[in-house]
Design an enzyme around this catalytic site. Structure first.
Site, mmCIF file in Angstrom:
data_model
loop_
_atom_site.group_PDB
_atom_site.id
_atom_site.type_symbol
_atom_site.label_atom_id
_atom_site.label_comp_id
_atom_site.label_asym_id
_atom_site.label_seq_id
_atom_site.Cartn_x
_atom_site.Cartn_y
_atom_site.Cartn_z
ATOM 1 N N ASP A 39 -83.865 94.629 -86.885
ATOM 2 C CA ASP A 39 -81.846 93.878 -87.970
ATOM 3 C C ASP A 39 -81.583 95.072 -88.141
ATOM 4 O OD1 ASP A 39 -83.973 94.164 -89.741
ATOM 5 O OD2 ASP A 39 -83.182 91.703 -89.903
ATOM 6 N N SER A 70 -91.459 73.119 -107.325
ATOM 7 C CA SER A 70 -92.062 73.134 -106.065
ATOM 8 C C SER A 70 -93.104 71.497 -105.895
ATOM 9 C CB SER A 70 -91.814 74.489 -106.092
ATOM 10 O OG SER A 70 -93.234 74.588 -105.488
ATOM 11 N N ASP A 176 -83.408 86.996 -90.456
ATOM 12 C CA ASP A 176 -84.170 85.140 -90.495
ATOM 13 C C ASP A 176 -83.217 84.616 -91.845
ATOM 14 O OD1 ASP A 176 -86.268 87.165 -90.564
ATOM 15 O OD2 ASP A 176 -87.012 87.386 -92.518
#
Ligand code: GLA
Length: 391
Positions: A39, A70, A176
Site C-alpha cells: 500500500d 471503552s 486499513d
C-alpha cells in the site's frame, strides 16, 4: 437481549440517563487477502471488511466536553473542545479518537459536546486493524452527527490515515482505513493505493471458507519494525530512481530490483514488494476465473515472500501457517496485515473446517505453548449507522 439493548444499558450505566437520544454505529475490522506492504509503495491490495468490529454509541451533551469510554479497556478520557489535543503516551487508546477530533476541528467541523461509548469484539493488536476501525468509527460518528449528512468516505479514510501517520506516528498506508470505510458485504476490494481506484470483486470461494487464525501473540505497530521496513523500501526506491524516474517502488521491474540493488537486505525487501504486487493482480484474475485453488497457491507464495524476503512473519505466524497447510482441505494460508504476531488467514474446504481448527489448534499449542483462536471471516459492509435512536 439484542446487542443494541445490551450496549445501550451499558452506556446508561456508565454515563447516566438522559432524555437525549443515543445513536449507535459499527465499524468492522479487515483482513487482507493478498497484497502485504504494497500500500505505501503505491501498489495493489485486496482487503475485505469483516463482521468482527467495534460499536460506538453517541449522545449529545449541552456543553463543549467530549467524554470517551471503552468497555473493553475499562478506561476513557474527558476532552475539552476548547483545548488543542496532543498525543501523549499515557493516554493510550484514547489518542486515536483524540487525533480524529483534533483533525476534524482543524478541518473546520463544528463539533459539540457528546458522550461516546465504545465496545467491540475485534481482538486488539491482532492485525485485524482495530486502530483503523477506532479511527474510522470516531470520524464517521462525529461527521454524521455534527456535519453534513453525506460523508465522503474516501476523504474520511485519508483523514484517518493522516491521523495515524502524523498524530500517532505510525507510517502506515491507506489500506486499513480504506477497507473499513468502503467495505462491501460479500466482496473484497481491489484497491490501487496510488490512485485510490477500486473495484469490488465478489468473494466466491467455491465450497471454501476464509478462516481467521489468531496467534494471540500481540504486536504493537508503533513498537514493531513497521517504520523500519518503510524506510528500507524508501531507500530501495531512491537507488532505483537514480536509473529510472519512477514514483513508487511497485513500479520497479524485477530486473531493476535484482540488477540495481546491491545491498542484500534492500534487494530482498524490494523483491517482496514487486512480486507481491504482481501476485495481487494474478490472484484477482484467478478468483474471477473461479480458480480458487490456484488463488490459494498465491496466498502461500505471499506468505513465503513475507517470511523470507520481507521478514515480517515470526515463529507463531509460521507455525500456524505450516500446520494449516498440513490439513487436507486447506488450500492456502498466509499472515495478514503487518505481521510480527497477530493473525493469519486460511482458505479451507467447508467440510474440513472442524477438523482443521482442531488439528491446527493442537499443533500450534504443542510448538508454541499458546492457544490459537479461530473466527470465520464473514465479509461485511464498511462503517455504518445502526438502527437505534431511542431516548
Ligand atoms: C498494516 C498497515 C497497512 C499495511 C499493512 C501491511 O496493516 O496499517 O497500511 O501496510 O500493515 O500490508
Amino acid at each position: 437481549m439484542s446487542i443494541y439493548a445490551e450496549l445501550k444499558m451499558k452506556f446508561t450505566k456508565h454515563f447516566g440517563d438522559s432524555k437525549q437520544p443515543v445513536s449507535i454505529f459499527f465499524a468492522p475490522g479487515r483482513v487482507n487477502l493478498i497484497g502485504e506492504y504494497t500500500d505505501f509503495n503505491g501498489g495493489y491490495v485486496f482487503p475485505a471488511a469483516v463482521s468482527l468490529g467495534i460499536w460506538g454509541l453517541l449522545r449529545r451533551r449541552t456543553d463543549g466536553i467530549i467524554q470517551l469510554h471503552s468497555d473493553n479497556a475499562g478506561s476513557g478520557a474527558v476532552i475539552d473542545l476548547n483545548q488543542t489535543l496532543v498525543c501523549r503516551q499515557e493516554d493510550g487508546w484514547t489518542n486515536y479518537p483524540k487525533g480524529v477530533i483534533q483533525y476534524l476541528v482543524d478541518q473546520g467541523l463544528r463539533l459539540q459536546g457528546c458522550d461516546v461509548f465504545f465496545s467491540g469484539n475485534l481482538p486488539t493488536g491482532a492485525g485485524l486493524s482495530s486502530s483503523a476501525a477506532l479511527l474510522i468509527l470516531t470520524a464517521y460518528m462525529l461527521q454524521t452527527t455534527f456535519g453534513n449528512s453525506g460523508v465522503d468516505r474516501v476523504a474520511m479514510a485519508q483523514l484517518c490515515r493522516k491521523v495515524e501517520n502524523e498524530f500517532i506516528g505510525v507510517n502506515c498506508g491507506i489500506m486499513d482505513h480504506f477497507a473499513i470505510a468502503m467495505g462491501h458485504k460479500h466482496h473484497a476490494m481491489l484497491l490501487d493505493c496510488n490512485t485510490l481506484t477500486h473495484e469490488y470483486i465478489p468473494l466466491s470461494l467455491d465450497n471454501h471458507s476464509l478462516v481467521i487464525m489468531n496467534t494471540n501473540k500481540k504486536r504493537e505497530l508503533t513498537d514493531s519494525k513497521y517504520n523500519e521496513r518503510r524506510q528500507e523500501c524508501d531507500q530501495a526506491l531512491a537507488i532505483i530512481r537514480k536509473h529510472r524516474d519512477i514514483e513508487h517502488l511497485c513500479q520497479a521491474t524485477m530486473a531493476e530490483v535484482e540488477g540495481l540493488l546491491e545491498q542484500p537486505v534492500l534487494r530482498k525487501r524490494a523483491r517482496h514488494v514487486v512480486s507481491e504486487n504482481q501476485r495481487v493482480i494474478d490472484a484477482v484474475a484467478l478468483l474471477r476465473a473461479g480458480e480458487v485453488s490456484a488463488f490459494g497457491g498465491l496466498m502461500i507464495a505471499s506468505h513465503r515472500s513475507l517470511q523470507t524476503d520481507f521478514e515480517v512473519s515470526g515463529l507463531e505466524l509460521d507455525v500456524l501457517v505450516e500446520h494449516a497447510l498440513q490439513v487436507p482441505g486447506c488450500i492456502g494460508a498466509r499472515m495478514t496485515g503487518a505481521g510480527f504476531g497477530g493473525c493469519a488467514i486460511a482458505l479451507v474446504e467447508n467440510q474440513a473446517l472442524d477438523k482443521f481448527m482442531q488439528q491446527v489448534r493442537l499443533g500450534y499449542q504443542a510448538v508454541t505453548g499458546r492457544i490459537a483462536d479461530f473466527y470465520p471471516a464473514i465479509v461485511a459492509d464498511g462503517v455504518e449507522r445502526g438502527a437505534i435512536h431511542e431516548g
